[in-house]
Design a protein around this motif. Structure first.
Motif, mmCIF file in Angstrom:
data_model
loop_
_atom_site.group_PDB
_atom_site.id
_atom_site.type_symbol
_atom_site.label_atom_id
_atom_site.label_comp_id
_atom_site.label_asym_id
_atom_site.label_seq_id
_atom_site.Cartn_x
_atom_site.Cartn_y
_atom_site.Cartn_z
ATOM 1 N N TYR A 36 33.299 39.040 33.580
ATOM 2 C CA TYR A 36 34.697 38.880 33.207
ATOM 3 C C TYR A 36 34.782 39.024 31.698
ATOM 4 C CZ TYR A 36 34.007 36.436 37.603
ATOM 5 O OH TYR A 36 33.605 36.101 38.866
ATOM 6 N N TYR A 47 28.230 34.825 48.700
ATOM 7 C CA TYR A 47 29.396 33.973 48.973
ATOM 8 C C TYR A 47 29.411 33.554 50.443
ATOM 9 C CZ TYR A 47 31.287 35.895 44.565
ATOM 10 O OH TYR A 47 31.489 36.273 43.273
ATOM 11 N N TYR A 75 40.088 33.490 43.925
ATOM 12 C CA TYR A 75 40.519 34.127 42.679
ATOM 13 C C TYR A 75 40.765 35.622 42.833
ATOM 14 C CZ TYR A 75 35.499 34.985 42.464
ATOM 15 O OH TYR A 75 34.214 35.350 42.779
ATOM 16 N N TYR A 76 40.157 36.253 43.860
ATOM 17 C CA TYR A 76 40.423 37.683 44.070
ATOM 18 C C TYR A 76 41.887 37.902 44.429
ATOM 19 C CZ TYR A 76 35.404 38.640 44.059
ATOM 20 O OH TYR A 76 34.095 38.761 43.701
HETATM 21 FE FE LIG Z 1 33.270 37.185 42.660
#
Ligand SMILES: [Fe+2]
Length: 345
Positions: free
Chosen positions: A39, A174, A230-231
Motif C-alpha cells: 500500500y 486468507y 477492505y477490498y
Molecule cells: Fe489483501
C-alpha cells in the motif's frame, strides 16, 4: 563558505579511508524494511517516522510468499531489518522458519492486544482485517434466500446455496487462516462438514483474488463470496476506479458476529544489522497513531479501534472471536489438509 560547508558535510557523513580499508562513518541511521504490505499509503507513515526520529526508512517490497522465500534464500546475507507481512499464516510461518528474532519492548507489549502478538515476542500485529461475506441480494432472492438469514460462514454450506458460492483458491493464506479459525472455533468435525457442504455449493473454478470475487458477485455470476472487508471498501471508495465502484455498489457486505479477524504484522529480522532502529520503527507502527496511520487509508482496522470511515462502518459492527493469531498459525497445515480433502483447489 560553500567549500567550508562541503568540507563539514563530508566530515560528518562521508566515507573515509582508514589503513587502506573503506570505513563508512555515516551519522545517518537507517532501517531496511521488507514489506508484504503493498500500500503506497504506508510510505506516509514511514516518512513521518523518519521526520520524527531522523532514521531513514528504506523500503523493499515483495509479495508475501516470495518475501519469505527470499529471506530464506538470503539467510545471513539478508539486508532486512524489519519484516512486515499480511496474514496470520505468513507471519507465524516466518517465525517457524527462524527468520525473526525475539525482542524486548514494553511499548509493543502495551500497544498490541493479547491474541495479536507472539508469545515468544518475535512478531506483533499492526493492523486488523475482517473476513466478511459479500452477497448479491437479487441473485440470492431469486434462489429464495433472504440475506438477513445469512449470519455465519457456515451458512454457505446449506443446500439452498448450490451453485451460488464463489471462493478464492486454497493458496490464499486468507482462506487458510479462515479454515484454521473454524477448526479452533468449532472443532474438526464441524469444520469438515462446513467445508464439504460449502465446496459442493461452488459453481465455478476458484478465484485468484478477492477483487475478482466481488466483481463476480456484482455481475450475478455468484450469489455470495468470502473476502476481506477492505477490498469492498476500497472499491466503494473509488480507489480502484469508477467501474469497480459501480460493481461494489451492487453488493452487500455481511459481517459475521463474532467474526474471524486477521492481521498484518511485523517482526525484526533474525540477521538485522539495524536492530535498534527496526524495533523503534515497529514500536512506531504499532503505536495508536502509527497503527491508525497504516489502517485509515487502506480501510483496515487499527489494533485497538474500529476504522471510522463511514464506508467501513456501513459494514456493521463486529466482535472478534476468541481465536488468537498463534492458534491460526498452529492450525495452518491442518487447515490446508482439510481444504485439500474437501476439494478446495
Ligand atoms: Fe489483501
Amino acid at each position: 563558505m560553500q567549500n567550508l560547508r562541503k568540507l563539514l558535510y563530508s566530515a560528518l557523513t562521508c566515507t573515509f579511508l582508514l589503513n587502506g580499508n573503506v570505513v563508512v562513518n555515516s551519522t545517518e541511521k537507517e532501517v531496511k524494511v521488507y514489506s508484504g504490505r503493498h500500500y503506497n499509503t504506508d510510505r506516509a507513515v514511514y516518512k513521518k517516522f523518519a521526520e520524527d526520529t531522523g532514521i531513514k526508512v528504506r523500503l523493499i517490497e515483495a509479495a508475501g510468499i516470495s518475501l519469505i522465500e527470499r529471506l530464506k534464500r538470503e539467510g545471513k546475507n539478508s539486508q532486512a531489518d524489519l519484516i512486515l507481512l499480511v496474514d496470520a499464516a505468513r507471519i507465524t510461518n516466518a517465525a517457524k522458519a527462524g527468520l525473526l528474532q525475539r525482542i524486548e519492548s514494553k511499548s509493543l507489549e502495551n500497544d498490541v492486544p493479547i491474541g495479536l502478538k507472539d508469545k515468544n515476542k518475535e512478531w506483533y500485529a499492526l493492523t486488523r482485517r475482517v473476513r466478511v461475506m459479500v452477497v448479491n441480494e437479487k441473485k440470492l432472492a431469486k434462489a429464495g434466500i433472504d440475506i438477513n438469514d445469512i449470519k455465519d460462514y457456515t451458512d454457505l454450506a446449506k443446500p439452498e446455496f448450490k451453485g451460488l458460492v464463489c471462493l478464492r483458491n486454497r493458496k490464499s493464506p486468507y482462506n487458510q487462516s479462515l479454515v484454521a479459525n473454524q477448526i479452533v472455533n468449532k472443532g474438526e468435525l464441524e469444520t469438515k462438514e462446513w467445508l464439504n457442504g460449502m465446496i459442493s455449493n461452488v459453481s465455478q473454478p476458484f478465484f485468484p483474488g478477492d477483487i475478482a470475487i466481488i466483481r463476480a458477485v456484482s455481475k450475478k455470476k455468484c450469489g455470495v463470496g468470502i473476502v476481506n472487508h477492505y477490498y469492498v471498501a476500497r472499491m466503494l471508495a473509488g480507489v480502484n476506479g469508477r467501474r469497480d465502484a459501480l460493481y461494489a455498489k451492487k453488493t452487500t457486505v455481511i459481517t459475521p458476529n463474532p467474526a474471524h479477524v486477521n492481521i498484518s504484522a511485523g517482526g525484526v529480522s533474525k540477521y538485522a544489522t539495524n536492530k535498534a532502529e527496526a524495533i523503534k520503527l515497529l514500536e512506531y507502527l504499532a503505536s495508536p497513531s502509527g497503527s491508525k496511520g497504516l489502517a485509515a487509508p487502506t480501510f483496515e482496522h487499527p489494533l485497538k479501534e474500529v476504522n471510522q470511515n463511514p464506508i467501513v462502518k456501513g459494514f456493521g459492527e463486529f466482535t472478534p472471536d476468541k481465536v488468537t493469531v498463534d492458534d491460526l498459525g498452529i492450525n495452518n497445515s491442518f487447515a490446508i489438509k482439510l481444504m485439500k480433502d474437501a476439494g478446495w483447489n
